[in-house]
Design a protein around this motif. Structure first.
Motif, PDB file in Angstrom:
ATOM      1  N   LEU A   1       0.815  -1.213   0.000  1.00 24.29           N
ATOM      2  CA  LEU A   1       0.000   0.000   0.000  1.00 24.29           C
ATOM      3  C   LEU A   1       0.848   1.261   0.000  1.00 24.29           C
ATOM      4  O   LEU A   1       0.517   2.248  -0.680  1.00 24.29           O
ATOM      5  CB  LEU A   1      -0.940  -0.013   1.212  1.00 24.29           C
ATOM      6  CG  LEU A   1      -1.939   1.140   1.307  1.00 24.29           C
ATOM      7  CD1 LEU A   1      -2.848   1.194   0.081  1.00 24.29           C
ATOM      8  CD2 LEU A   1      -2.784   1.016   2.581  1.00 24.29           C
ATOM      9  N   GLU A   2       1.953   1.260   0.741  1.00 20.43           N
ATOM     10  CA  GLU A   2       2.813   2.439   0.751  1.00 20.43           C
ATOM     11  C   GLU A   2       3.379   2.719  -0.634  1.00 20.43           C
ATOM     12  O   GLU A   2       3.403   3.874  -1.098  1.00 20.43           O
ATOM     13  CB  GLU A   2       3.966   2.255   1.748  1.00 20.43           C
ATOM     14  CG  GLU A   2       4.863   3.487   1.840  1.00 20.43           C
ATOM     15  CD  GLU A   2       6.072   3.295   2.747  1.00 20.43           C
ATOM     16  OE1 GLU A   2       6.476   4.272   3.393  1.00 20.43           O
ATOM     17  OE2 GLU A   2       6.614   2.169   2.782  1.00 20.43           O
ATOM     18  N   LYS A   3       3.828   1.683  -1.323  1.00 21.07           N
ATOM     19  CA  LYS A   3       4.378   1.864  -2.667  1.00 21.07           C
ATOM     20  C   LYS A   3       3.306   2.319  -3.648  1.00 21.07           C
ATOM     21  O   LYS A   3       3.582   3.107  -4.560  1.00 21.07           O
ATOM     22  CB  LYS A   3       5.025   0.559  -3.146  1.00 21.07           C
ATOM     23  CG  LYS A   3       6.255   0.163  -2.346  1.00 21.07           C
ATOM     24  CD  LYS A   3       6.733  -1.228  -2.704  1.00 21.07           C
ATOM     25  CE  LYS A   3       7.771  -1.724  -1.698  1.00 21.07           C
ATOM     26  NZ  LYS A   3       8.143  -3.135  -1.938  1.00 21.07           N
ATOM     27  N   LEU A   4       2.091   1.841  -3.461  1.00 23.41           N
ATOM     28  CA  LEU A   4       0.994   2.296  -4.319  1.00 23.41           C
ATOM     29  C   LEU A   4       0.821   3.808  -4.192  1.00 23.41           C
ATOM     30  O   LEU A   4       0.736   4.537  -5.193  1.00 23.41           O
ATOM     31  CB  LEU A   4      -0.296   1.572  -3.941  1.00 23.41           C
ATOM     32  CG  LEU A   4      -1.543   1.861  -4.782  1.00 23.41           C
ATOM     33  CD1 LEU A   4      -2.494   0.661  -4.772  1.00 23.41           C
ATOM     34  CD2 LEU A   4      -2.308   3.089  -4.302  1.00 23.41           C
ATOM     35  N   LYS A   5       0.781   4.282  -2.966  1.00 26.39           N
ATOM     36  CA  LYS A   5       0.578   5.715  -2.752  1.00 26.39           C
ATOM     37  C   LYS A   5       1.759   6.532  -3.272  1.00 26.39           C
ATOM     38  O   LYS A   5       1.573   7.613  -3.833  1.00 26.39           O
ATOM     39  CB  LYS A   5       0.328   5.978  -1.267  1.00 26.39           C
ATOM     40  CG  LYS A   5      -1.004   5.409  -0.777  1.00 26.39           C
ATOM     41  CD  LYS A   5      -1.231   5.671   0.707  1.00 26.39           C
ATOM     42  CE  LYS A   5      -2.593   5.140   1.144  1.00 26.39           C
ATOM     43  NZ  LYS A   5      -2.848   5.385   2.591  1.00 26.39           N
ATOM     44  N   ILE A   6       2.967   6.024  -3.092  1.00 25.63           N
ATOM     45  CA  ILE A   6       4.151   6.722  -3.603  1.00 25.63           C
ATOM     46  C   ILE A   6       4.113   6.782  -5.130  1.00 25.63           C
ATOM     47  O   ILE A   6       4.388   7.826  -5.741  1.00 25.63           O
ATOM     48  CB  ILE A   6       5.436   6.023  -3.119  1.00 25.63           C
ATOM     49  CG1 ILE A   6       5.663   6.311  -1.632  1.00 25.63           C
ATOM     50  CG2 ILE A   6       6.644   6.457  -3.941  1.00 25.63           C
ATOM     51  CD1 ILE A   6       6.018   7.751  -1.320  1.00 25.63           C
ATOM     52  N   ALA A   7       3.760   5.687  -5.770  1.00 31.45           N
ATOM     53  CA  ALA A   7       3.677   5.667  -7.235  1.00 31.45           C
ATOM     54  C   ALA A   7       2.665   6.696  -7.722  1.00 31.45           C
ATOM     55  O   ALA A   7       2.913   7.429  -8.695  1.00 31.45           O
ATOM     56  CB  ALA A   7       3.293   4.272  -7.727  1.00 31.45           C
ATOM     57  N   VAL A   8       1.530   6.778  -7.056  1.00 32.14           N
ATOM     58  CA  VAL A   8       0.505   7.755  -7.420  1.00 32.14           C
ATOM     59  C   VAL A   8       1.048   9.173  -7.253  1.00 32.14           C
ATOM     60  O   VAL A   8       0.947  10.015  -8.150  1.00 32.14           O
ATOM     61  CB  VAL A   8      -0.760   7.547  -6.555  1.00 32.14           C
ATOM     62  CG1 VAL A   8      -1.736   8.713  -6.729  1.00 32.14           C
ATOM     63  CG2 VAL A   8      -1.444   6.231  -6.906  1.00 32.14           C
ATOM     64  N   ASP A   9       1.652   9.440  -6.100  1.00 39.61           N
ATOM     65  CA  ASP A   9       2.107  10.802  -5.799  1.00 39.61           C
ATOM     66  C   ASP A   9       3.262  11.243  -6.679  1.00 39.61           C
ATOM     67  O   ASP A   9       3.420  12.440  -6.948  1.00 39.61           O
ATOM     68  CB  ASP A   9       2.517  10.894  -4.328  1.00 39.61           C
ATOM     69  CG  ASP A   9       1.335  10.762  -3.379  1.00 39.61           C
ATOM     70  OD1 ASP A   9       0.201  10.986  -3.822  1.00 39.61           O
ATOM     71  OD2 ASP A   9       1.547  10.402  -2.210  1.00 39.61           O
ATOM     72  N   TYR A  10       4.079  10.295  -7.140  1.00 43.42           N
ATOM     73  CA  TYR A  10       5.255  10.653  -7.930  1.00 43.42           C
ATOM     74  C   TYR A  10       4.993  10.634  -9.439  1.00 43.42           C
ATOM     75  O   TYR A  10       5.922  10.786 -10.222  1.00 43.42           O
ATOM     76  CB  TYR A  10       6.438   9.770  -7.552  1.00 43.42           C
ATOM     77  CG  TYR A  10       7.171  10.300  -6.329  1.00 43.42           C
ATOM     78  CD1 TYR A  10       8.344  11.022  -6.458  1.00 43.42           C
ATOM     79  CD2 TYR A  10       6.655  10.106  -5.051  1.00 43.42           C
ATOM     80  CE1 TYR A  10       9.002  11.526  -5.350  1.00 43.42           C
ATOM     81  CE2 TYR A  10       7.302  10.610  -3.934  1.00 43.42           C
ATOM     82  CZ  TYR A  10       8.476  11.327  -4.084  1.00 43.42           C
ATOM     83  OH  TYR A  10       9.120  11.857  -2.979  1.00 43.42           O
ATOM     84  N   GLY A  11       3.731  10.459  -9.843  1.00 44.20           N
ATOM     85  CA  GLY A  11       3.419  10.716 -11.235  1.00 44.20           C
ATOM     86  C   GLY A  11       2.907   9.571 -12.081  1.00 44.20           C
ATOM     87  O   GLY A  11       2.752   9.735 -13.300  1.00 44.20           O
ATOM     88  N   ALA A  12       2.622   8.410 -11.503  1.00 42.19           N
ATOM     89  CA  ALA A  12       2.084   7.314 -12.308  1.00 42.19           C
ATOM     90  C   ALA A  12       0.673   7.651 -12.786  1.00 42.19           C
ATOM     91  O   ALA A  12      -0.105   8.293 -12.078  1.00 42.19           O
ATOM     92  CB  ALA A  12       2.058   6.020 -11.500  1.00 42.19           C
ATOM     93  N   ASP A  13       0.344   7.206 -14.001  1.00 37.31           N
ATOM     94  CA  ASP A  13      -1.025   7.313 -14.515  1.00 37.31           C
ATOM     95  C   ASP A  13      -1.874   6.133 -14.062  1.00 37.31           C
ATOM     96  O   ASP A  13      -3.103   6.216 -14.025  1.00 37.31           O
ATOM     97  CB  ASP A  13      -1.021   7.346 -16.039  1.00 37.31           C
ATOM     98  CG  ASP A  13      -0.278   8.550 -16.591  1.00 37.31           C
ATOM     99  OD1 ASP A  13      -0.587   9.678 -16.175  1.00 37.31           O
ATOM    100  OD2 ASP A  13       0.628   8.351 -17.423  1.00 37.31           O
ATOM    101  N   ALA A  14      -1.200   5.031 -13.762  1.00 37.34           N
ATOM    102  CA  ALA A  14      -1.883   3.813 -13.316  1.00 37.34           C
ATOM    103  C   ALA A  14      -0.895   3.011 -12.486  1.00 37.34           C
ATOM    104  O   ALA A  14       0.332   3.153 -12.637  1.00 37.34           O
ATOM    105  CB  ALA A  14      -2.381   2.997 -14.501  1.00 37.34           C
ATOM    106  N   VAL A  15      -1.417   2.166 -11.617  1.00 37.68           N
ATOM    107  CA  VAL A  15      -0.582   1.274 -10.814  1.00 37.68           C
ATOM    108  C   VAL A  15      -1.103  -0.146 -10.973  1.00 37.68           C
ATOM    109  O   VAL A  15      -2.263  -0.365 -11.308  1.00 37.68           O
ATOM    110  CB  VAL A  15      -0.592   1.669  -9.320  1.00 37.68           C
ATOM    111  CG1 VAL A  15       0.029   3.043  -9.119  1.00 37.68           C
ATOM    112  CG2 VAL A  15      -2.007   1.633  -8.737  1.00 37.68           C
TER     113      VAL A  15
END
Length: 407
Positions: free
Chosen positions: A13-27
């Motif tokens: 879950l932490e990596k999901l949120k980091i990916a979202v915050d750092y610019g991913a369009d999708a996870v």
């Protein structure tokens, strides 16, 4: 021209949120069962619900991996699992087994299905077959060239998308369909338990001379005859776009938060710069410099431009290059005092030269000249995992900014 989606790994879950915050369009993420990364933290049902809500509130899509090749004993547990998650608004499921597809169709009839790379999709006739089965995105086999991808794109329906890996580990076997781990230590790679024997050190032994081991290459450091370099296509965003790739996928659900933030940031900049002005796009070498601050092996472009040769293998070592250490993550910041509350991730010491970076901005460098414990008392070092400290920052920061230092 439709912009390439940047698809990032979310091992927990932490990596999901980091990916979202750092610019991913999708996870993309796995649950606690039925994905091909049993060693990742993965997400509980409650965490999937929280992660999807977090991503959707920020305009980011969520793809869930259900790409094992199921055995008989998996069917009833999978059926029960799908019942538990069927009301979570997951945007797509990544699948490879026709039986899993049937169960999804039965329990979540409106589910969008993406074909996993495990299914080895390598030609447009097969692509059309999967389209007729309701698949609307193909995660392409890593063994395709850009020319082959363009031909597939030209021969399939317009509403079928192509997803391709652009960064991360390469498998010595065909699109991950490997039995080495199963054969050697009874861990099935096709059920999420690969031990990565392709990274092990090998020597040659002749059956009449047991105990006499010879290096396959004359090198005292050993021989890694199955050890591929890592894939990196950061410098080739235009070629991917022109080949018709819809989604650029980063491998690494078992990698760190630091890795996810660093790699996603680099690709976000390259993709955005290309689409801002395709005709005058120029690659900025600083993006690669940043990307290499995350742990990595030597890089290759894989099969994209031609079949790999011996130059795409690393016969010397399977170790990662780790020039930077992830030392902390900002939990809060007080703009009046310029003090940040930081959760320690690796040891930091008063006087360290550190770099600080966050979503959508360049890093800055500062000296660690004020270091306090959680109660505000001065300390010389923060050696304890997840220790909470207070640090005076040279520039404003925010929650989820990352601190690193050169080793």
């Amino acid at each position: 021209m439709k912009k390439i989606e940047l698809l990032a790994p979310a091992g927990d879950l932490e990596k999901l949120k980091i990916a979202v915050d750092y610019g991913a369009d999708a996870v993309y993420f796995g649950g606690e069962m039925f994905s091909l990364r049993a060693g990742a933290g993965n997400l509980t049902v409650a965490e999937i619900s929280e992660g999807v809500e977090y991503a959707h509130s920020r305009g980011v899509k969520c793809h869930m991996t259900l790409n094992i090749f199921a055995h008989n004993e998996d069917i009833q547990p999978l059926r029960g699992y799908l019942e538990k998650i069927k009301d979570i608004p997951i945007d797509a499921f990544i699948v490879s087994d026709p039986g899993v597809i049937c169960l999804l169709r039965e329990i979540i009839p409106d589910a969008e299905l993406h074909l996993s790379t495990q299914a080895n999709m390598t030609n447009y006739v097969t692509a059309r077959f999967w389209y007729d089965q309701g698949i609307r995105r193909l995660v392409l086999a890593r063994e395709l060239t850009l020319k082959e991808i363009r031909q597939v794109r030209d021969e399939i329906p317009e509403d079928m998308e192509l997803e391709a890996f652009v960064q991360g580990a390469m498998c010595i076997s065909y699109s991950g369909r490997c039995l080495l781990s199963n054969f050697m230590i009874d861990r099935d790679a096709n059920r999420g338990q690969c031990a990565h024997p392709c990274r092990w050190k090998y020597k040659l032994v002749e059956e009449q001379r047991p105990g006499e081991y010879y290096p396959v290459e004359e090198d005292s450091r050993g021989t890694y005859i199955l050890n591929s370099k890592d894939l990196c296509m950061l410098e080739h965003i235009p070629e991917l776009a022109q080949a018709g790739v819809s989604s650029a996928k980063i491998e690494g659900r078992m990698k760190s938060v630091f890795y996810v933030a660093t790699i996603v940031s680099a690709y976000r900049r390259a993709i955005d710069a290309y689409y801002d002005d395709p005709d005058n796009y120029q690659f900025d070498p600083s993006w690669m410099t940043e990307l290499k601050k995350a742990s990595h092996r030597e890089f290759t472009t894989g099969f994209y431009f031609d079949k790999p040769t011996n130059e795409d293998q690393n016969y010397q070592t399977s170790a990662y290059t780790r020039d930077y250490s992830f030392i902390g993550m900002v939990k809060a910041y007080d703009s009046l005092t310029c003090m940040a509350v930081v959760e320690q991730r690796n040891k930091m010491v008063l006087g360290d030269e550190i770099e600080v970076f966050g979503p959508g901005r360049d890093y800055f460098t500062q000296k660690l000249d004020v270091l306090l414990d959680e109660e505000g008392e001065p300390i010389e070092a923060a050696p304890h995992p997840q220790q909470i400290v207070r640090i005076k920052m040279a520039q404003p920061v925010a929650e989820k900014y990352i601190l690193r230092k050169r080793k």
